[in-house]
Scaffold this motif. Sequence first.
Motif, PDB file in Angstrom:
ATOM      1  N   ILE A  27       0.827  -1.212   0.000  1.00 31.16           N
ATOM      2  CA  ILE A  27       0.000   0.000   0.000  1.00 31.16           C
ATOM      3  C   ILE A  27       0.863   1.264   0.000  1.00 31.16           C
ATOM      4  O   ILE A  27       0.422   2.327  -0.421  1.00 31.16           O
ATOM      5  CB  ILE A  27      -0.977  -0.018   1.198  1.00 31.16           C
ATOM      6  CG1 ILE A  27      -2.103   0.973   0.976  1.00 31.16           C
ATOM      7  CG2 ILE A  27      -0.274   0.237   2.489  1.00 31.16           C
ATOM      8  CD1 ILE A  27      -3.219   0.860   1.993  1.00 31.16           C
ATOM      9  N   SER A  28       2.101   1.133   0.443  1.00 25.13           N
ATOM     10  CA  SER A  28       2.978   2.303   0.476  1.00 25.13           C
ATOM     11  C   SER A  28       3.829   2.455  -0.776  1.00 25.13           C
ATOM     12  O   SER A  28       4.601   3.403  -0.890  1.00 25.13           O
ATOM     13  CB  SER A  28       3.880   2.249   1.718  1.00 25.13           C
ATOM     14  OG  SER A  28       4.703   1.115   1.657  1.00 25.13           O
ATOM     15  N   GLU A  29       3.664   1.537  -1.733  1.00 27.71           N
ATOM     16  CA  GLU A  29       4.444   1.594  -2.969  1.00 27.71           C
ATOM     17  C   GLU A  29       3.753   2.463  -4.020  1.00 27.71           C
ATOM     18  O   GLU A  29       2.560   2.300  -4.266  1.00 27.71           O
ATOM     19  CB  GLU A  29       4.631   0.186  -3.538  1.00 27.71           C
ATOM     20  CG  GLU A  29       5.427  -0.727  -2.647  1.00 27.71           C
ATOM     21  CD  GLU A  29       5.482  -2.143  -3.182  1.00 27.71           C
ATOM     22  OE1 GLU A  29       4.958  -2.417  -4.289  1.00 27.71           O
ATOM     23  OE2 GLU A  29       6.051  -2.996  -2.479  1.00 27.71           O
ATOM     24  N   GLY A  34       0.918  -1.328  -6.085  1.00 29.04           N
ATOM     25  CA  GLY A  34       0.591  -0.618  -4.847  1.00 29.04           C
ATOM     26  C   GLY A  34      -0.802  -0.021  -4.899  1.00 29.04           C
ATOM     27  O   GLY A  34      -1.565  -0.102  -3.930  1.00 29.04           O
ATOM     28  N   ALA A  35      -1.155   0.579  -6.038  1.00 29.92           N
ATOM     29  CA  ALA A  35      -2.491   1.169  -6.194  1.00 29.92           C
ATOM     30  C   ALA A  35      -3.572   0.091  -6.158  1.00 29.92           C
ATOM     31  O   ALA A  35      -4.613   0.256  -5.510  1.00 29.92           O
ATOM     32  CB  ALA A  35      -2.577   1.953  -7.499  1.00 29.92           C
ATOM     33  N   TRP A 149      -1.410   5.620  -0.677  1.00 31.77           N
ATOM     34  CA  TRP A 149      -2.503   5.912  -1.591  1.00 31.77           C
ATOM     35  C   TRP A 149      -3.711   6.413  -0.823  1.00 31.77           C
ATOM     36  O   TRP A 149      -4.037   5.891   0.245  1.00 31.77           O
ATOM     37  CB  TRP A 149      -2.872   4.658  -2.384  1.00 31.77           C
ATOM     38  CG  TRP A 149      -1.819   4.282  -3.365  1.00 31.77           C
ATOM     39  CD1 TRP A 149      -0.809   3.381  -3.181  1.00 31.77           C
ATOM     40  CD2 TRP A 149      -1.642   4.838  -4.665  1.00 31.77           C
ATOM     41  NE1 TRP A 149      -0.014   3.336  -4.308  1.00 31.77           N
ATOM     42  CE2 TRP A 149      -0.506   4.216  -5.240  1.00 31.77           C
ATOM     43  CE3 TRP A 149      -2.335   5.785  -5.405  1.00 31.77           C
ATOM     44  CZ2 TRP A 149      -0.054   4.517  -6.513  1.00 31.77           C
ATOM     45  CZ3 TRP A 149      -1.880   6.084  -6.687  1.00 31.77           C
ATOM     46  CH2 TRP A 149      -0.755   5.465  -7.220  1.00 31.77           C
ATOM     47  N   VAL A 150      -4.375   7.446  -1.359  1.00 29.74           N
ATOM     48  CA  VAL A 150      -5.608   7.973  -0.770  1.00 29.74           C
ATOM     49  C   VAL A 150      -6.687   8.010  -1.839  1.00 29.74           C
ATOM     50  O   VAL A 150      -6.400   8.049  -3.034  1.00 29.74           O
ATOM     51  CB  VAL A 150      -5.396   9.381  -0.160  1.00 29.74           C
ATOM     52  CG1 VAL A 150      -4.471   9.329   1.039  1.00 29.74           C
ATOM     53  CG2 VAL A 150      -4.897  10.371  -1.189  1.00 29.74           C
ATOM     54  N   VAL A 151      -7.927   8.005  -1.384  1.00 29.51           N
ATOM     55  CA  VAL A 151      -9.081   7.988  -2.286  1.00 29.51           C
ATOM     56  C   VAL A 151      -9.682   9.382  -2.344  1.00 29.51           C
ATOM     57  O   VAL A 151     -10.029   9.960  -1.317  1.00 29.51           O
ATOM     58  CB  VAL A 151     -10.120   6.964  -1.799  1.00 29.51           C
ATOM     59  CG1 VAL A 151     -11.371   7.016  -2.651  1.00 29.51           C
ATOM     60  CG2 VAL A 151      -9.516   5.558  -1.813  1.00 29.51           C
TER      61      VAL A 151
END
Length: 158
Positions: A27-29, A34-35, A149-151
């Motif tokens: 999740i941090s890639e 990652g996405a 990643w954020v939404v």
Amino acid sequence: DAALGPDLVARREAALATPPPERPEQISENTTEGAATAAAYFIDLYQYAFVTGDTKDFAAMSEQRCVFCNSVIDDAKKIHDSGGWADPWDSTVTAVRVYEQNPGYDYIHVEIDMQWAEGTSYDGDGTPKTTDSGDFTLIIAMRYVNGSWVVGESEVKK
């Protein structure tokens, strides 16, 4: 609790004891993988918020302007503030598509194809509400900010 009866009290306690989904390292890639992983994790956090009422991690992954995200947070809180809960339900990610970022845009487009089993939520007095099972696609606008990643927005495409 007495008004709910022992079966519903046990169901509520089991739901509230649901452990949070494990946060994947990817999740941090800042990669396509990652996405995709972050989008699937977002779905897991969605269910966790409704089942337990804990919206902290879902909110942390949601930008303030995300209408979908805010409605999920509000709806989950409304259910739990009244003493309600949701039973966990089965969901399966059947496909994830991550599209390249268009020039001039901050967000990438992620589509997740899902299969969901029928779900049940309960008001504080134990009144059940059923959500139908089905297949759908969730479209998510995501961007990479400060190492995760954020939404920015999401919508269901049927």
